[in-house]
Motif scaffolding. Sequence first.
Motif, PDB file in Angstrom:
ATOM      1  N   VAL A  68       0.836  -1.204   0.000  1.00 48.54           N
ATOM      2  CA  VAL A  68       0.000   0.000   0.000  1.00 48.54           C
ATOM      3  C   VAL A  68       0.869   1.252   0.000  1.00 48.54           C
ATOM      4  N   LEU A  69       1.911   1.269   0.823  1.00 48.03           N
ATOM      5  CA  LEU A  69       2.765   2.451   0.931  1.00 48.03           C
ATOM      6  C   LEU A  69       3.471   2.769  -0.374  1.00 48.03           C
ATOM      7  N   VAL A  70       4.076   1.758  -0.998  1.00 47.62           N
ATOM      8  CA  VAL A  70       4.825   2.034  -2.221  1.00 47.62           C
ATOM      9  C   VAL A  70       3.888   2.455  -3.355  1.00 47.62           C
ATOM     10  N   THR A  71       2.660   1.940  -3.365  1.00 52.39           N
ATOM     11  CA  THR A  71       1.689   2.356  -4.389  1.00 52.39           C
ATOM     12  C   THR A  71       1.290   3.812  -4.189  1.00 52.39           C
ATOM     13  N   LEU A  72       1.012   4.202  -2.959  1.00 55.16           N
ATOM     14  CA  LEU A  72       0.635   5.591  -2.673  1.00 55.16           C
ATOM     15  C   LEU A  72       1.754   6.554  -3.021  1.00 55.16           C
ATOM     16  N   VAL A  73       2.968   6.228  -2.595  1.00 57.63           N
ATOM     17  CA  VAL A  73       4.113   7.102  -2.893  1.00 57.63           C
ATOM     18  C   VAL A  73       4.321   7.202  -4.400  1.00 57.63           C
ATOM     19  N   SER A  74       4.185   6.080  -5.098  1.00 56.02           N
ATOM     20  CA  SER A  74       4.350   6.083  -6.551  1.00 56.02           C
ATOM     21  C   SER A  74       3.310   6.967  -7.233  1.00 56.02           C
ATOM     22  N   CYS A  75       2.061   6.854  -6.813  1.00 58.91           N
ATOM     23  CA  CYS A  75       0.996   7.676  -7.409  1.00 58.91           C
ATOM     24  C   CYS A  75       1.260   9.165  -7.198  1.00 58.91           C
ATOM     25  N   VAL A  76       1.588   9.543  -5.977  1.00 62.01           N
ATOM     26  CA  VAL A  76       1.812  10.960  -5.666  1.00 62.01           C
ATOM     27  C   VAL A  76       3.049  11.482  -6.393  1.00 62.01           C
ATOM     28  N   ALA A  77       4.139  10.699  -6.375  1.00 62.25           N
ATOM     29  CA  ALA A  77       5.378  11.141  -7.017  1.00 62.25           C
ATOM     30  C   ALA A  77       5.211  11.260  -8.531  1.00 62.25           C
ATOM     31  N   ASN A  78       4.515  10.307  -9.145  1.00 61.54           N
ATOM     32  CA  ASN A  78       4.297  10.372 -10.593  1.00 61.54           C
ATOM     33  C   ASN A  78       3.314  11.483 -10.959  1.00 61.54           C
ATOM     34  N   TRP A  79       2.388  11.805 -10.057  1.00 67.49           N
ATOM     35  CA  TRP A  79       1.485  12.937 -10.299  1.00 67.49           C
ATOM     36  C   TRP A  79       2.288  14.241 -10.336  1.00 67.49           C
TER      37      TRP A  79
END
Length: 440
Positions: A99-110
Amino acid sequence: MFQALTNASVRMVQRYLPDAFLFAVILTFIVFVAGIAVNGKTPMEMVNFWGNGFWGLLSFTMQMVLILVTGHALAATEVCKKGLRAIASLAQTPGRAIVLVTLVSCVANWINWGFGLVISALLARELAKRVEKVDYRLLVASAYGGFVVWHGGLAGSVPLTIATENHSLQDVIGIIPTSETMFSPMNLTILFAIIVILPLVNRMMLPAEKDRIIYHVVDHEETAAAAASTADENTPAVKMENSRVISYLISAIGFVYVIAYFAKNGFKLNLDIVSLTFMFLGIFLHGTPRKYLDAMGEAIKTTTGIVVQFPFYAGIIGMMTASGLAASISQWFISISTPTTFPLFTFWSAGLVNIFIPSGGGQWAVQGPIMLPVATELGVSHAKVAMAIAWGDAWTNLIQPFWALPVLAVAGLGARDIMGYCLMMLFVTGAIISLGFLLF
């Protein structure tokens, strides 16, 4: 049922998906034959289209190499390692790590896709070291999965292009502000839905403990440092190589440029400014030229896939555009569209074209001039159709190894290892995005 579908997807990909390089070669053959069969081109014409386009991504290839190695070298600094450890410490279980790596990935790629690809991959490596019994394949797939939001984010090339004076289609659609594209209610709703649902979906894909693949990640930077040259440190050359003064002075020049850039342009990120920032932060934080060069030397080993494969994708893009094949795909979707379904079918057509033209700018150049005049005739919002092209371009990146190469290079995995999970993400995010275009 969902876990069973995931397991079936992973097994199918493991069995049938070739290496990422062979995937590019197979796509080359498919486009070559399709250009002859669908658009009536001769074999020699297709060969010429391929050859003329083969080196079309040289500058972009270098940009990708630089952002990968500078990001990798920056992460090897003690400060960044501590930062990654602090973030990774938020997850104590395999499920929380996903869950953490998915959230960080979404925010960083946004924020910026180049930044997001590198940071999420490095976080996945750190989580693999800290969290016991986490499936490394799913962890890396989740780190890459957040990339799906990039074209709806702050660095989206299509919404930024049509908001800029004198863009290529200004005579057709005028200037469309970002308030109608990336900050529109439709786009924000799609983004919010993906950022909420995708981490939960990835968590649901976590295999049973007995089926998990556990990787022991090795810090090659530390190995390289231990094996560094033990030359006489009293020579002038070695003293310069280990001089903090030199590193700090050259870093100061880089920092002044970065500050001046943001003062002039605001928080406008692109590959060049991200790479430059990574580079000079890395030089400064490593402390000496020798330490930075050792870290860069280790990082450059991860770029083989990019250097070898990107020219083949450039050749595919050359064939797709020059033969008219990309235009033919778009025209077919237009022929079955109504004013209500046109944005949805534009999104689907963009997703299909993106498999062969995995470039936001390249895809816009091909599809924009075809789709937007039709939108005018049908009375459909230009902003909505432009975002349909943008989201289609981002969506099928989930099963296109082209963009996964930097993440796979950092993680030390192959495309087969993650694409089964990415295929499931493709179905889920495709449903979310499609629903968004229908509801709005």
